[in-house]
Motif scaffolding. Structure first.
Motif, PDB file in Angstrom:
ATOM      1  N   PHE A 151      -1.162 -13.660   7.171  1.00  0.00           N
ATOM      2  CA  PHE A 151      -0.134 -12.756   6.647  1.00  0.00           C
ATOM      3  C   PHE A 151       1.164 -12.945   7.426  1.00  0.00           C
ATOM      4  N   ASN A 152       2.287 -12.554   6.793  1.00  0.00           N
ATOM      5  CA  ASN A 152       3.497 -12.381   7.579  1.00  0.00           C
ATOM      6  C   ASN A 152       3.572 -10.924   8.033  1.00  0.00           C
ATOM      7  N   ARG A 153       4.597 -10.582   8.754  1.00  0.00           N
ATOM      8  CA  ARG A 153       4.675  -9.257   9.365  1.00  0.00           C
ATOM      9  C   ARG A 153       4.692  -8.146   8.305  1.00  0.00           C
ATOM     10  N   ALA A 154       5.437  -8.373   7.227  1.00  0.00           N
ATOM     11  CA  ALA A 154       5.534  -7.346   6.182  1.00  0.00           C
ATOM     12  C   ALA A 154       4.195  -7.142   5.480  1.00  0.00           C
ATOM     13  N   ALA A 155       3.498  -8.227   5.220  1.00  0.00           N
ATOM     14  CA  ALA A 155       2.188  -8.118   4.566  1.00  0.00           C
ATOM     15  C   ALA A 155       1.180  -7.449   5.495  1.00  0.00           C
ATOM     16  N   ARG A 156       1.274  -7.763   6.779  1.00  0.00           N
ATOM     17  CA  ARG A 156       0.380  -7.112   7.741  1.00  0.00           C
ATOM     18  C   ARG A 156       0.587  -5.605   7.724  1.00  0.00           C
ATOM     19  N   GLN A 157       1.832  -5.182   7.628  1.00  0.00           N
ATOM     20  CA  GLN A 157       2.110  -3.751   7.613  1.00  0.00           C
ATOM     21  C   GLN A 157       1.558  -3.085   6.359  1.00  0.00           C
ATOM     22  N   ARG A 158       1.577  -3.805   5.242  1.00  0.00           N
ATOM     23  CA  ARG A 158       0.995  -3.262   4.015  1.00  0.00           C
ATOM     24  C   ARG A 158      -0.528  -3.163   4.128  1.00  0.00           C
ATOM     25  N   LEU A 159      -1.147  -4.114   4.830  1.00  0.00           N
ATOM     26  CA  LEU A 159      -2.581  -4.033   5.065  1.00  0.00           C
ATOM     27  C   LEU A 159      -2.910  -2.817   5.927  1.00  0.00           C
ATOM     28  N   VAL A 160      -2.074  -2.542   6.918  1.00  0.00           N
ATOM     29  CA  VAL A 160      -2.255  -1.352   7.745  1.00  0.00           C
ATOM     30  C   VAL A 160      -2.232  -0.102   6.887  1.00  0.00           C
ATOM     31  N   ALA A 161      -1.240  -0.013   6.005  1.00  0.00           N
ATOM     32  CA  ALA A 161      -1.132   1.160   5.130  1.00  0.00           C
ATOM     33  C   ALA A 161      -2.308   1.254   4.173  1.00  0.00           C
ATOM     34  N   MET A 162      -2.768   0.115   3.695  1.00  0.00           N
ATOM     35  CA  MET A 162      -3.861   0.088   2.725  1.00  0.00           C
ATOM     36  C   MET A 162      -5.182   0.512   3.348  1.00  0.00           C
ATOM     37  N   THR A 163      -5.437   0.057   4.585  1.00  0.00           N
ATOM     38  CA  THR A 163      -6.736   0.297   5.212  1.00  0.00           C
ATOM     39  C   THR A 163      -6.794   1.606   5.984  1.00  0.00           C
ATOM     40  N   GLY A 164      -5.636   2.138   6.373  1.00  0.00           N
ATOM     41  CA  GLY A 164      -5.630   3.331   7.196  1.00  0.00           C
ATOM     42  C   GLY A 164      -6.005   3.068   8.643  1.00  0.00           C
ATOM     43  N   GLN A 165      -6.090   1.777   9.007  1.00  0.00           N
ATOM     44  CA  GLN A 165      -6.411   1.405  10.391  1.00  0.00           C
ATOM     45  C   GLN A 165      -5.114   1.231  11.177  1.00  0.00           C
ATOM     46  N   PRO A 166      -4.996   1.826  12.367  1.00  0.00           N
ATOM     47  CA  PRO A 166      -3.797   1.603  13.186  1.00  0.00           C
ATOM     48  C   PRO A 166      -3.601   0.116  13.478  1.00  0.00           C
ATOM     49  N   LEU A 167      -2.349  -0.293  13.559  1.00  0.00           N
ATOM     50  CA  LEU A 167      -2.041  -1.698  13.804  1.00  0.00           C
ATOM     51  C   LEU A 167      -2.714  -2.203  15.071  1.00  0.00           C
ATOM     52  N   ALA A 168      -2.706  -1.408  16.126  1.00  0.00           N
ATOM     53  CA  ALA A 168      -3.297  -1.844  17.405  1.00  0.00           C
ATOM     54  C   ALA A 168      -4.784  -2.140  17.248  1.00  0.00           C
ATOM     55  N   GLN A 169      -5.491  -1.341  16.465  1.00  0.00           N
ATOM     56  CA  GLN A 169      -6.919  -1.573  16.263  1.00  0.00           C
ATOM     57  C   GLN A 169      -7.163  -2.807  15.406  1.00  0.00           C
TER      58      GLN A 169
END
Length: 319
Positions: free
Chosen positions: A60-78
């Protein structure tokens, strides 16, 4: 304007070291979606035809990674702690405001290795899990199993209960690697030394069980290297100590290691005291030349400093 991502109803357990492709495949299956449909929600992407989590890694790029964070409900650090390929150094280049992903034919770095089913079950995961690893094998010391990048579902792992010495060696290797970057480099150098034809041992890549045969020897050689390297970085080596050390290691371990150990020790010459004094927390820093960097997904044969001419002829350690 990018459409807002709605969180998925089910939160998926994370498995340490899992590949992003493996996690997203599990995520899609849990929600009754195809992987392609889920990825279309993440962003714009490119995928090799019929690619699968067991074949390649998803990036993923950074923007897609952030959308995955929002989709999964998992904090980015985890997410980044568990999914190595989501860490900053493995992200795709950013496109302004465009979430993007890519699933190539082969991983950009590392190998897809089957995850331990028992470890996954402890996390509540019953689906197949694939890890992204710097080398094409690993040992699960908790459950005494050897896993690799084999796609043979009939023999997904090798039970190590008949060989407790292998588990002991792997624990010893992990302690050395856990001591810092230098420890990981010395393990790679030990594999490089043992690849010399005079040692008469199989090379990594020559067979599925080769790492099991080499691990006990590698652990012993790397430990001996570590004792010398500590003294080198502390500027405590005299002019003749390399030769004495080489002769003693060859005598104690009983293999024809002399030529390869000579080549290795020449790459790690004694440091001048003024150079040593500039190294703070020396054991945690990289050695002096030739080691420059320790990429997270660099394999053994990319890390070792043993010059390839000492192999005389034939392939690199991985074949």
């Amino acid at each position: 304007m990018v459409e807002r991502v709605r969180p998925l109803p089910y939160r998926m357990p994370l498995v340490d070291g899992e590949s992003t492709g493996s996690y997203v495949t599990r995520l899609a299956a849990r929600h009754g979606q195809s992987v392609s449909h889920l990825l279309a929600t993440v962003g714009e992407g490119q995928s090799a035809a019929e690619v699968a989590a067991r074949e390649s890694e998803l990036y993923f790029n950074r923007a897609a990674r952030q959308r995955l964070v929002a989709m999964t409900g998992q904090p980015l650090a985890q997410l980044t702690r568990a999914l190595v390929s989501l860490r900053d150094e493995h992200l795709l280049p950013d496109s302004p405001g465009v979430p993007a992903w890519k699933w190539p034919w082969r991983p950009h770095a590392g190998f897809l290795v089957r995850g331990c089913a028992l470890c996954a079950a402890r996390r509540g995961v019953l689906d197949p899990v694939w890890l992204i690893r710097p080398d094409p094998w690993y040992v699960c010391v908790r459950h005494g199993r050897f896993y690799d990048d084999s796609r043979d579902d009939r023999v997904p792992f090798i039970d190590l209960s008949p060989g407790p010495h292998v588990l002991q060696a792997e624990r010893r290797r992990l302690r050395l690697v856990g001591s810092g970057p230098v420890g990981r480099l010395l393990v790679a150098d030990a594999f490089g030394v043992l690849a010399h034809e005079a040692v008469s041992l199989p090379r990594l890549g020559g067979g599925r069980t080769t790492p099991l045969r080499l691990l006990p020897i590698v652990a012993r050689v790397a430990s001996r290297m570590a004792s010398l390297e500590r003294r080198r970085l502390e500027c405590q080596l005299g002019p003749d100590e390399h030769q004495h050390w080489r002769d003693q290691v060859s005598k104690d371990l009983g293999w024809q290691l002399g030529t390869a150990l000579d080549a290795w020790s020449q790459q790690h010459p004694p440091l001048r005291r003024e150079r040593a004094e500039r190294l703070q927390q020396r054991w945690q820093l990289l050695s002096a030349a030739p080691h420059k960097d320790v990429p997270e997904m660099a394999s053994v044969d990319k890390l070792t400093c043993v010059p390839w001419e000492v192999l005389i002829r034939g392939p690199r350690p991985y074949g």
